[in-house]
Structures are given as structure tokens and as C-alpha cells.
Scaffold this motif. Structure first.
Motif, PDB file in Angstrom:
ATOM      1  N   ARG A 154       0.912   7.034 -10.174  1.00 48.03           N
ATOM      2  CA  ARG A 154       0.652   8.112 -11.150  1.00 48.03           C
ATOM      3  C   ARG A 154       1.943   8.536 -11.836  1.00 48.03           C
ATOM      4  NH1 ARG A 154      -3.153  11.968  -7.449  1.00 48.03           N
ATOM      5  NH2 ARG A 154      -4.784  10.440  -7.097  1.00 48.03           N
ATOM      6  N   GLN A 193       0.865  -1.185   0.000  1.00 44.38           N
ATOM      7  CA  GLN A 193       0.000   0.000   0.000  1.00 44.38           C
ATOM      8  C   GLN A 193       0.906   1.240   0.000  1.00 44.38           C
ATOM      9  OE1 GLN A 193      -2.649  -2.440  -0.532  1.00 44.38           O
ATOM     10  NE2 GLN A 193      -3.335  -0.331  -0.445  1.00 44.38           N
ATOM     11  N   ILE A 230      -0.171   5.362  -4.172  1.00 45.01           N
ATOM     12  CA  ILE A 230      -1.114   6.122  -5.014  1.00 45.01           C
ATOM     13  C   ILE A 230      -0.368   7.070  -5.956  1.00 45.01           C
ATOM     14  CG2 ILE A 230      -2.981   7.861  -4.980  1.00 45.01           C
ATOM     15  CD1 ILE A 230      -3.761   6.696  -2.200  1.00 45.01           C
TER      16      ILE A 230
END
Ligand code: DSN
Length: 426
Positions: free
Chosen positions: A67, A60, A63
């Protein structure tokens, strides 16, 4: 250990920065990252892990990493006009290992260039190729042209029928004759791979070679030589199947990397954006500078290889200093005069430790704004040193000359101090 030990390390690093500010940097495999790209190296990306591909990570917290990686992959494909890009190899050699893992089994035949002809160490028996236990067969080489002998190479390819025909050099003066060999590749059905580490920045700027137009299917490279990015690697590909692309991705992870140095990948993305804007001017100036350096050394009586071919079509030249004591001695004397280069084997050499050559690259000098006229000064410093003028005396002239080249060029923060990072931490 104490704080003093840490202080010692910082001081030594700062001293190195200061020293390089006063040196002429001529190692053909090095360059300067832009300030914007360098900033990425001290971002939080440096402290994180990502395994796998964007959207399919084991960890995790990815994010923004996802990108960046997705955008950077698209930027690489656009800049290098390739169908596929993998920005996860953490160096050029790791990129080479991934290609080997993807496409070669122990015992397979791969045709390559020889070390004495300028090949990279990873393609040798004692490098990554040897570790994969492939059978490496060297191309015939024309010393006069510092390039492959085309007829001999066609014969060799037809005889050996390699699984992979591999190209690329670390003394990379002229583009390999891939176009001429293309009908033979098609006839024998081999995969065509080039290690473009030395010339990646030139390719980005439309110089030297258009690998995928010529018939290369896979390009591996490091991203910090003529391409002025971070210490990192890349694999690009065109005209291969989706299955082959997946093989590369699997070979990169979990084959030869775990996490892929996310801070370096972000720095690479910045460098890709900068090269999209600046590579054309930068690459053409680097090639012009290399040829001008060759011409000036030649006129000063320092033998440069391939005078009849204009010395080079890349950023690099090879110089024969056997009459001046050989590469080892000359490289040391040049360092004593603040001129940083490396000793290098020439095709006739048998010893890598006491070779007769020097290799000079013009890309970093270009990055700090030197032009053809400046190459006359650089050549004169080199000639004075190899002719045994006291290097300490030459060093003073080198330091004075270098004061004219303090800002970085061909990037968004053009003009910022090229070696300025030590100023931030002092
Ligand atoms: N060692 C590098 C060079 O100088 O060519 C290649 O990795």
C-alpha cells in the motif's frame, strides 16, 4: 567485544549530532529529513524484505508495504509530473546502474559530462558507466558559462550518434540546454536521460528546470540532496514506451537490487507529501540564498565562478580558492571553524585530490530557516577563514550564530529541533 563497545559507538554518533548542531552545513549533496520522515526509518519496515512489485512479491508479509509503495509511486508521479516512477533504487548510483542495465549494452556510446566539469563519479570510466563497459564521450564545455557548449554539443551528437545522451552534474549551477538540443535528439533518435540528484528538490519546487517539458525522458536521482528525503534513489520517466518502463522495472529488480530498503521508501513517501506542500517556498529560498551567498563572497574578494551570470541558478556555488592555498587546505580550515563544505575540482583542474575549488550548497541552511541576510554572515565567516584568521576564533562566532537556527522548516512539524534526535536517545 562488550557493551562498552556499543556504548562507544552510540556516544560517537551522539557527539556527531551535537557537533552538527553547532556547525554551518554547506555540503551541496546533503540535507535534513523532517522528523515525520525520520520516524519511518525506525519502523518495522526497516526489518523486512520485499522483492518485486506491489501485488507480485516473492515474500509474504507485504500487505502494508504494498500500500505504501503504490501510494508513494502515485505521489512521485504527481509531484514530478512524470508518467512513470520507480521508488526502489536504494541510492542515486543504483538508480543510474538500473538505467544503464535497462538501456545500454557494453560497447554502446553514451554522451556525458566530464568529471572536471562537475559530473558525478558514477558516469566516469571508473564508476558505474565503466563497470557497464559503455563508451563514454564527453560534451564540449564552456568554462565561462559552466555549461555545455551548445553548438559543439550538437556537432558531437551528430557525429557520435549515441544510444543515450546523458546529462546531470554534481556541481550543477545552470540547467543543461536540453531544449536547444531537442531537435538533434529527435534527428538521431537517442534516449535522453538526466541525473537530477542535485536539483531534485528544486525541480519539485518549480525552480531550475522542468526536465520532462524540456525533452528529458528519464530522470534518475538520489532523494537526499536538495530533495530533503532519506538516503535513497528514484527513477522517473515520461515519453517512453510501456516496454521501456518494464525494462527499467526489471533492471531495478532483479538487476541491481534485491529488497529496496522499505523504511527509506516510506520516509521518501512522507518527504514527497511534505514537498508537495512546501517545495515551492523552500526551493525558491534555497536558490535566492545561494545567489546571495555568491554575491557576498564576491564582494568580500573571494572569487565565485560565473559572477556575470548571477553565480548560479541552483542551490550551489563554486568558489576558486587557489589564491588561498587551494580547496583541500581551505576545506580543512573551514571544518576547523565548524563550516562544513567540500573541496571540488574546477574545470581547469587535473587533480581531484588537490583541486583549486570549494563547493557550497545553500539548501540545508535554507531548511533551518536562513535567509538572504544570513548569507552575509556566512560569507564573512568563510572569508575570515580562507584569509587565515584563526579558525578556532571564527568557530566561536559560528557556534553563536548557529544558535539562531535550531528548528527545521518546510515540513509538517515545522519548528521541531533540526538536529534533535540525539536528545531522544541520550
Ligand atoms: N557525492 C555526491 C556529491 O557530493 O555530489 C554525489 O553522490
Amino acid at each position: 567485544m562488550t557493551l562498552d563497545d556499543a556504548r562507544y559507538i552510540r556516544q560517537e554518533v551522539m557527539a556527531h549530532n551535537k557537533w552538527f548542531e553547532e556547525c554551518i552545513p554547506m555540503i551541496a549533496s546533503e540535507n535534513l529529513m523532517s522528523p515525520l520522515a525520520k520516524e519511518m526509518l525506525i519502523s518495522d519496515f526497516a526489518d523486512r524484505y520485499a522483492e518485486g512489485l506491489p501485488g507480485k512479491r516473492y515474500y509474504q508479509g507485504n500487505i502494508f508495504v504494498d500500500r505504501v509503495e503504490e501510494k508513494a509511486t502515485e505521489m512521485a508521479k504527481k509531484l514530478f509530473k512524470s508518467d512513470f516512477a520507480d521508488l526502489r533504487p536504494i541510492s542515486g548510483t543504483v538508480a543510474n546502474m538500473a538505467v544503464l542495465f535497462a538501456f545500454a549494452e557494453p560497447g554502446d556510446t553514451i554522451t556525458t559530462c566530464a568529471l572536471a566539469q562537475g559530473a558525478h563519479i558514477s558516469t566516469c570510466e571508473f564508476g558505474a558507466f565503466g563497470q557497464r563497459a559503455v563508451r563514454s564521450v564527453n560534451y564540449p564545455f564552456s568554462v565561462e558559462d559552466m555549461n555545455l557548449d551548445v553548438d559543439g554539443t550538437i556537432k558531437l551528437l551528430k557525429k557520435e550518434k549515441p544510444k543515450i545522451a546523458q546529462f546531470g552534474l554534481s556541481v550543477f549551477l545552470f540547467p543543461p540546454p536540453v531544449k536547444e538540443l531537442k531537435p538533434t535528439f529527435d534527428e538521431i533518435g537517442c534516449l535522453v536521460w538526466e541525473d537530477c540528484a542535485h536539483v531534485l528538490g528544486l525541480i519539485a519546487g518549480g525552480q531550475f528546470q522542468k526536465p520532462f517539458d524540456d525533452g528529458i525522458q528519464i530522470v534518475s536521482a538520489s532523494t537526499h540532496k536538495t530533495f530533503p528525503g532519506p538516503n535513497h534513489g528514484i527513477i522517473l520517466a515520461s515519453n517512453i514506451t510501456e516496454e521501456q518502463e518494464k525494462k527499467i522495472q526489471k533492471a531495478v529488480f532483479p538487476g541491481v537490487t534485491s529488497s529496496h530498503h522499505l523504511h527509506a521508501m516510506a520516509a521518501l513517501a512522507i518527504s514527497l507529501a511534505e514537498m508537495d506542500v512546501f517545495a515551492k517556498d523552500y526551493a525558491s529560498q534555497a536558490c535566492k540564498n545561494a545567489r546571495a551567498l555568491g554575491q557576498s563572497l564576491h564582494e568580500l574578494g573571494v572569487p565565485v565562478l560565473c559572477p556575470d551570470l548571477g553565480f548560479t541558478r541552483s542551490h550551489a556555488i563554486a568558489v576558486d580558492v587557489s589564491q588561498f592555498g587551494g580547496g583541500k587546505e581551505c576545506a580543512q580550515l573551514l571544518e576547523d571553524a565548524n563550516i562544513i563544505c567540500n573541496k571540488n575540482m574546477l574545470p581547469s583542474d587535473t587533480s581531484a585530490v588537490r583541486p583549486s575549488g570549494l563547493r557550497f550548497g545553500a539548501q540545508e541552511m535554507t531548511r533551518i530557516g536562513m535567509k538572504e541576510d544570513d548569507m552575509k554572515d556566512v560569507a564573512s565567516f568563510i572569508a575570515r577563514v580562507v584569509r587565515k584568521e584563526d579558525p578556532k576564533k571564527v568557530k566561536e562566532d559560528v557556534k553563536a550564530f548557529k544558535k539562531n537556527f535550531t528548528g527545521i522548516k518546510y515540513c509538517f512539524n515545522e519548528g521541531e529541533p533540526a538536529y534533535g534526535y540525539h536528545k531522544l536517545v541520550e
